[in-house]
Motif scaffolding. Structure first.
Motif, PDB file in Angstrom:
ATOM      1  N   TRP A  49      39.352  28.915  60.712  1.00 41.50           N
ATOM      2  CA  TRP A  49      38.022  29.122  61.281  1.00 41.50           C
ATOM      3  C   TRP A  49      38.017  28.625  62.716  1.00 41.50           C
ATOM      4  O   TRP A  49      38.871  27.835  63.125  1.00 41.50           O
ATOM      5  CB  TRP A  49      36.954  28.378  60.483  1.00 41.50           C
ATOM      6  CG  TRP A  49      36.752  28.909  59.099  1.00 41.50           C
ATOM      7  CD1 TRP A  49      37.561  28.716  58.005  1.00 41.50           C
ATOM      8  CD2 TRP A  49      35.667  29.718  58.653  1.00 41.50           C
ATOM      9  NE1 TRP A  49      37.049  29.355  56.910  1.00 41.50           N
ATOM     10  CE2 TRP A  49      35.883  29.983  57.265  1.00 41.50           C
ATOM     11  CE3 TRP A  49      34.533  30.236  59.266  1.00 41.50           C
ATOM     12  CZ2 TRP A  49      34.997  30.740  56.507  1.00 41.50           C
ATOM     13  CZ3 TRP A  49      33.642  30.985  58.510  1.00 41.50           C
ATOM     14  CH2 TRP A  49      33.881  31.240  57.140  1.00 41.50           C
ATOM     15  N   THR A  98      35.634  33.364  61.681  1.00 42.67           N
ATOM     16  CA  THR A  98      37.056  33.687  61.559  1.00 42.67           C
ATOM     17  C   THR A  98      37.537  34.473  62.769  1.00 42.67           C
ATOM     18  O   THR A  98      38.734  34.713  62.909  1.00 42.67           O
ATOM     19  CB  THR A  98      37.305  34.512  60.289  1.00 42.67           C
ATOM     20  OG1 THR A  98      36.475  35.679  60.318  1.00 42.67           O
ATOM     21  CG2 THR A  98      36.988  33.696  59.052  1.00 42.67           C
ATOM     22  N   MET A 124      41.148  37.501  60.453  1.00 42.15           N
ATOM     23  CA  MET A 124      41.432  37.225  59.053  1.00 42.15           C
ATOM     24  C   MET A 124      41.715  38.558  58.365  1.00 42.15           C
ATOM     25  O   MET A 124      40.789  39.322  58.077  1.00 42.15           O
ATOM     26  CB  MET A 124      40.273  36.492  58.370  1.00 42.15           C
ATOM     27  CG  MET A 124      40.572  36.088  56.922  1.00 42.15           C
ATOM     28  SD  MET A 124      39.295  35.016  56.205  1.00 42.15           S
ATOM     29  CE  MET A 124      39.646  33.468  57.037  1.00 42.15           C
TER      30      MET A 124
END
Length: 441
Positions: A49, A98, A124
């Protein structure tokens, strides 16, 4: 900096591959926020993150707003804490994603978040088609801030949110969006929102965004959002749309009490992985049960309604013949009115009443006032001739608008020179008294 070592990248890849083999479904890495990187540094962020400190442009110049919280996580050792900040007077919306937070100028309105497909620190990969996004949150609201948790599935494109120049819209496959309820949520609360698919394509990436303030530049420094235990539901939850018209309030399938008309999303937990999600189109009708009490009578304020006065001290027993908006008790006691309006029947609060010296006997039921409604001219038929009759007309606020007396007569013709509305005609003669509600058109 948000740099993954080869070892952590390998573990993440193996973890995702293992999850895919076991479940046939892609999961969210570090969805419980248990692993963090750059621990103890100003750019400390959850693994996989990113916050503003690893953002582009002006984003990384502002204070850190993404924190590892060890006090009262939902489960495990940690949760994500998003705490708004400011940069030389410019609000900084606390956000974790993300993707990458971009601030090309110092104006919050120019900011956006995007997936960088060529940079593994800011994307991601994701190939599943989940049904719902589920998670847990707490919220401490400052000002009018509204928190938001969002998941966007898209193809192999540097997708931007908000869309930059209309280039990203055609690449979105699905979105799940949860706006937190207005106000504080002090305890951990579960949410579940469906993914709404606009394309049958298979996603290549998921862009997850959690923010304490969903409107750019609205960040209040006292707003905090805590997030923990995000997950994806792959079974098809039961969904339905309910259209309900009720009186007073409505109990949703989940047990939530709703008392205001509107459209609501209600989730019934199944006890397993799948939930039942209802969209409720709710219309709440109410009867006006307000009552104006004077020394001589009780007056229900509802206009287009029917009435039944009841004796509170006798188990709310109906009082025979008392079906007008005005009620003049003949004995001390506690009384309420049952109002039927807008298809609803509701009983008012109970009102204590003590007789005045005038209010000893009511007129017989022969007294009549007509026409009612009136355009101004109306007649009062007393039902019998009285030596001295006092007639007082008040508006809905209790202000006297007309007063007269009549002698040796049983019929009185009057003209009400007042605006359209609701008025109360008080008639007193000898020891008899009554009040009639008059509608002026």
């Amino acid at each position: 900096m948000n740099i993954r070592t080869k070892a952590s990248m390998l573990l993440t890849t193996l973890g995702m591959f293992s999850a895919t083999l076991m479940l046939g479904q892609t999961t969210i890495p570090n969805s419980d926020f248990e692993t963090w990187q750059s621990v103890g540094n100003s750019d400390e962020e959850p693994t996989n993150w990113n916050g503003n400190k690893t953002g582009g442009g002006f984003a990384n110049l502002g204070p850190q707003t993404c924190f590892r919280e060890s006090t009262n996580p939902h489960t495990g050792m940690y949760c994500l804490k998003l705490d708004n900040g400011s940069f030389f007077g410019t609000p900084v919306n606390a956000t974790a994603t993300t993707g990458r937070i971009e601030a090309p100028t110092s104006s919050p309105a120019d900011g956006f978040i995007n997936t960088l497909t060529t940079n593994p620190d800011h994307n991601m990969p994701f190939t599943g088609r989940p049904d719902s996004l589920v998670g847990w949150f707490r919220f401490e609201q400052g000002g009018t801030d509204v928190g938001r948790i969002q998941a966007i599935l898209h193809d192999s494109f540097d997708f931007a949110n908000p869309d930059q120049g209309g280039t990203s819209a055609s690449h979105k496959i699905s979105e799940a969006l949860f706006d937190l309820p207005n106000g504080n949520t002090a305890t951990w609360t579960r949410f579940a929102v469906p993914f709404n698919y606009t394309s049958g394509n298979t996603p290549a990436y998921i862009l997850l965004i959690a923010t304490a303030s969903s409107t750019a530049g609205s960040a209040n420094s006292s707003t905090i959002l805590w997030v923990d235990d995000l997950s994806l539901v792959y079974c098809a939850p039961s969904t339905a749309t309910l259209t309900e018209v009720v009186c007073g309030s409505y109990i949703a399938p989940s047990g939530t009490l709703l008392s205001t008309s509107g459209t609501y999303q209600d989730t019934v937990l199944s006890g397993g992985a799948c939930d039942s999600i209802y969209t409720i189109n709710l219309t709440v009708n109410n009867a006006d049960t307000s009552v104006t009490a004077t020394g001589s009578m009780l007056m229900a304020n509802a206009t287009a309604a029917s009435f039944q006065w009841v004796d509170c001290m006798n188990g709310n027993a109906p009082i025979a013949g008392e079906t007008n908006s005005a009620f003049t008790p003949t004995a001390n006691g506690t009384y309420a009115v049952e109002v039927t309006e807008n298809g609803c029947t509701t009983t008012s609060s109970c009102y204590s009443f003590v007789l005045s010296t005038v209010n000893t006997l009511a007129f017989s039921h022969n007294l009549a006032l007509y026409p009612n409604p009136t355009k101004g001219t109306f007649t009062i038929d007393l039902g019998a001739s009285y030596d001295n009759t006092t007639i007082l007309i008040t508006d809905i606020n209790g202000r006297t608008v007309y007063q007269t007396t009549a002698n040796q007569t049983d019929v009185v013709a009057l003209e009400l020179d007042q605006p359209a509305g609701v008025y109360f005609v008080s008639v007193t003669s000898e020891n008899k008294h009554t009040v009639v509600k008059l509608m002026k058109q």
